[in-house]
Design a protein around this motif. Structure first.
Motif, PDB file in Angstrom:
ATOM      1  N   THR A   1       0.855  -1.185   0.000  1.00 31.76           N
ATOM      2  CA  THR A   1       0.000   0.000   0.000  1.00 31.76           C
ATOM      3  C   THR A   1       0.892   1.236   0.000  1.00 31.76           C
ATOM      4  O   THR A   1       2.106   1.160   0.209  1.00 31.76           O
TER       5      THR A   1
ATOM      6  N   ASP B   1     -22.301  -0.995   2.722  1.00 30.75           N
ATOM      7  CA  ASP B   1     -21.218  -1.697   3.401  1.00 30.75           C
ATOM      8  C   ASP B   1     -20.216  -0.652   3.873  1.00 30.75           C
ATOM      9  O   ASP B   1     -19.476  -0.071   3.067  1.00 30.75           O
TER      10      ASP B   1
ATOM     11  N   ALA C   1     -17.255  -0.649   5.453  1.00 32.30           N
ATOM     12  CA  ALA C   1     -15.833  -0.833   5.149  1.00 32.30           C
ATOM     13  C   ALA C   1     -15.552  -0.565   3.674  1.00 32.30           C
ATOM     14  O   ALA C   1     -14.584   0.128   3.331  1.00 32.30           O
ATOM     15  N   ARG C   2     -16.394  -1.084   2.806  1.00 29.15           N
ATOM     16  CA  ARG C   2     -16.196  -0.866   1.370  1.00 29.15           C
ATOM     17  C   ARG C   2     -16.394   0.597   1.006  1.00 29.15           C
ATOM     18  O   ARG C   2     -15.630   1.171   0.218  1.00 29.15           O
TER      19      ARG C   2
ATOM     20  N   ARG D   1     -13.358   2.626   2.070  1.00 31.69           N
ATOM     21  CA  ARG D   1     -12.203   2.402   1.188  1.00 31.69           C
ATOM     22  C   ARG D   1     -12.342   3.205  -0.099  1.00 31.69           C
ATOM     23  O   ARG D   1     -11.355   3.711  -0.636  1.00 31.69           O
TER      24      ARG D   1
ATOM     25  N   ASP E   1      -6.754   0.315   3.153  1.00 33.37           N
ATOM     26  CA  ASP E   1      -7.086  -1.062   2.791  1.00 33.37           C
ATOM     27  C   ASP E   1      -8.138  -1.566   3.769  1.00 33.37           C
ATOM     28  O   ASP E   1      -8.676  -0.796   4.585  1.00 33.37           O
ATOM     29  N   ASP E   2      -8.455  -2.837   3.706  1.00 38.03           N
ATOM     30  CA  ASP E   2      -9.496  -3.404   4.580  1.00 38.03           C
ATOM     31  C   ASP E   2      -9.172  -3.174   6.049  1.00 38.03           C
ATOM     32  O   ASP E   2     -10.045  -2.817   6.846  1.00 38.03           O
ATOM     33  N   LEU E   3      -7.897  -3.400   6.415  1.00 38.59           N
ATOM     34  CA  LEU E   3      -7.505  -3.324   7.818  1.00 38.59           C
ATOM     35  C   LEU E   3      -7.660  -1.911   8.357  1.00 38.59           C
ATOM     36  O   LEU E   3      -8.228  -1.699   9.440  1.00 38.59           O
TER      37      LEU E   3
ATOM     38  N   ALA F   1      -9.436   0.583   7.084  1.00 33.72           N
ATOM     39  CA  ALA F   1     -10.834   1.015   7.028  1.00 33.72           C
ATOM     40  C   ALA F   1     -11.621   0.475   8.217  1.00 33.72           C
ATOM     41  O   ALA F   1     -12.361   1.217   8.877  1.00 33.72           O
ATOM     42  N   SER F   2     -11.461  -0.806   8.492  1.00 32.36           N
ATOM     43  CA  SER F   2     -12.192  -1.389   9.624  1.00 32.36           C
ATOM     44  C   SER F   2     -11.691  -0.817  10.949  1.00 32.36           C
ATOM     45  O   SER F   2     -12.476  -0.644  11.892  1.00 32.36           O
TER      46      SER F   2
ATOM     47  N   ALA G   1      -2.256 -10.451   7.380  1.00 31.07           N
ATOM     48  CA  ALA G   1      -2.168  -9.031   7.046  1.00 31.07           C
ATOM     49  C   ALA G   1      -0.915  -8.437   7.676  1.00 31.07           C
ATOM     50  O   ALA G   1      -0.420  -8.905   8.705  1.00 31.07           O
TER      51      ALA G   1
ATOM     52  N   THR H   1      -9.276  -8.671  17.034  1.00 33.26           N
ATOM     53  CA  THR H   1      -8.881  -9.521  15.897  1.00 33.26           C
ATOM     54  C   THR H   1      -8.999 -10.984  16.315  1.00 33.26           C
ATOM     55  O   THR H   1      -7.995 -11.673  16.503  1.00 33.26           O
TER      56      THR H   1
END
Length: 420
Positions: free
Chosen positions: A4, A167, A169-170, A173, A180-182, A184-185, A231, A241
């Motif tokens: 990233t 959604d 998280a999506r 992003r 990334d997903d991590l 964002a969440s 990740a 997590t």
């Protein structure tokens, strides 16, 4: 978080110790991977590896080039000295400036580290491509691609305007494209974001905080799911997590090296495993279905006894059978309650020959049933063997175990390779 912008930004910050190192070699010996060998004034040669499919960037110590099946690249840059290492603003372009002994800038290696355009480009004027790692013949002389800084929201109102979809998280992003997903969440968790009653100001401030932490990269580490590298993280996570184990590492450099090597190994494992598994699972399913069909056929009553009894009835009552008849009704001597049975005849045959024809059918039916039962036993054994082999493969979790499986079941390795 792997390749990233934030991870690359952190690597560039740590790689400032490469300034002054001499580029002694550039080559490829694995598909999609470029190796740059950099020799510092004092110390061991550093090996920078650039991957394009998948995209990655990492370095390690030592210089090891195979004698065969390697291709030398960027020869005009060999011997030059690194004068600067940087990254484009909010874009995944890593730049390595090179100078000669007298300090004159000679050219720049542009590492383009995203998507299908991933490549390494050599330019002397920062305008045109002189050589490329991938597709060099097509790109030589073409304009150098321009960087495109990610457009981030400048306010809570703009973040809300760019929010699309249900959604969270999506949607985050998309609105904050460097996440990334991590990340964002993590931002959503910290902001306790509720889509029903969204607090855009709180989420915007939280995103800025998460981004600042990612740029500072004070807590590099890897999240593991068992032995799987799940990740790479640059920040201290506050979100739970479950099922993941955090391994903290002393530098982003080390975290990227460990994560990349493990994920490349996982990719190689998956490429081999998936091919074997698909082939073996299909064969096992087909064998089981074949056995089920054979069992269904065998569950039907054999007609051998029916044919044999017809022959007996004809022989016992030949005097009642007329030559040339297509059928005859005879007393059913074998039925518990008696009765009449109609028997089909071949009018071209004599009554005795018709009886013999039924005896022949009975013998053929019994032989067919015996043959079917033997095939069923063999097929059943094969289905069980395939099922056990499939279960053995599904228990494989490491490259070493996969090597052992392939050694023990070479026929599946050869078959799956031929299908590729």
């Amino acid at each position: 978080m792997h390749a990233t912008y934030y991870a690359l930004h952190a690597l560039v910050a740590e790689w400032q110790d490469l300034i002054g190192a001499r580029l002694i070699d550039a080559f490829t010996q694995q598909r999609g991977e470029l190796t740059l060998a950099l020799e510092p004034p004092d110390g061991e040669v550093q090996r920078v590896q650039v991957g394009t499919k998948p995209v990655y960037l990492m370095r390690s110590e030592g210089y090891n080039r195979a004698r065969r099946n390697t291709t030398t690249l960027f020869e005009k840059a060999h011997g030059l000295i690194v004068s600067a290492i940087g990254i484009a603003d909010l874009d995944r372009f890593v730049l390595i400036d090179l100078r000669n002994e007298s300090g004159t800038h000679i050219g720049t290696l542009h590492l383009v580290l995203f998507g299908s355009r991933a490549n390494a480009l050599w330019t002397r004027d920062d305008e045109t491509i002189k050589e490329a790692f991938q597709h060099s013949a097509d790109l030589e002389g073409e304009p150098l691609p321009r960087t495109r800084p990610a457009r981030l929201p400048f306010s809570a109102e703009e973040l809300a305007d760019q929010w699309k979809g249900d959604d969270p998280a999506r949607a985050l992003r998309r609105a904050w494209p460097l996440f990334d997903d991590l990340l964002a969440s993590e931002a959503l968790h910290r902001a306790a974001f509720d889509l029903v009653a969204p607090n855009w100001s709180n989420l915007f401030i939280t995103c800025q905080t998460v981004q600042d932490e990612a740029l500072e990269t004070q807590s590099p580490g890897i999240l593991w799911r068992g032995e799987i590298a799940h990740a790479l993280t640059l920040i201290a996570l506050e979100q739970p997590t479950p099922g993941l184990r955090l391994e903290s590492l002393p530098s982003v450099d080390r975290a990227m090296q460990v994560f990349t090597r493990r994920t490349l190994g996982q990719d190689r494992f998956s490429a081999r495993y998936d091919k074997l598994h698909t082939r073996l699972k299909r064969a096992s399913h087909q064998a089981t279905r074949r056995v089920d069909q054979m069992l269904e056929a065998l569950s039907q009553p054999s007609r051998a006894d029916e044919h044999e009894s017809a022959g007996h009835l004809l022989m016992a009552q030949l005097h009642r059978v007329t030559q040339g008849s297509e059928s005859v009704e005879l007393d059913d001597l074998f039925a518990p309650d008696g009765g009449i049975r109609t028997i089909t005849l071949d009018p071209a045959l004599s009554p005795a020959a018709n009886a013999e024809r039924y005896y022949a059918r009975a013998r053929a039916s019994r032989l067919s049933r015996e043959s079917s039962e033997e095939r069923f036993e063999r097929s059943h054994e094969e289905a069980e063997r395939l099922s056990a082999t499939l279960a053995e493969l599904e228990a494989v979790e490491t490259l070493e175990a996969l090597d052992a499986f392939e050694s023990a079941h070479g026929e599946w390795v050869r078959t799956s390779t031929s299908d590729a």
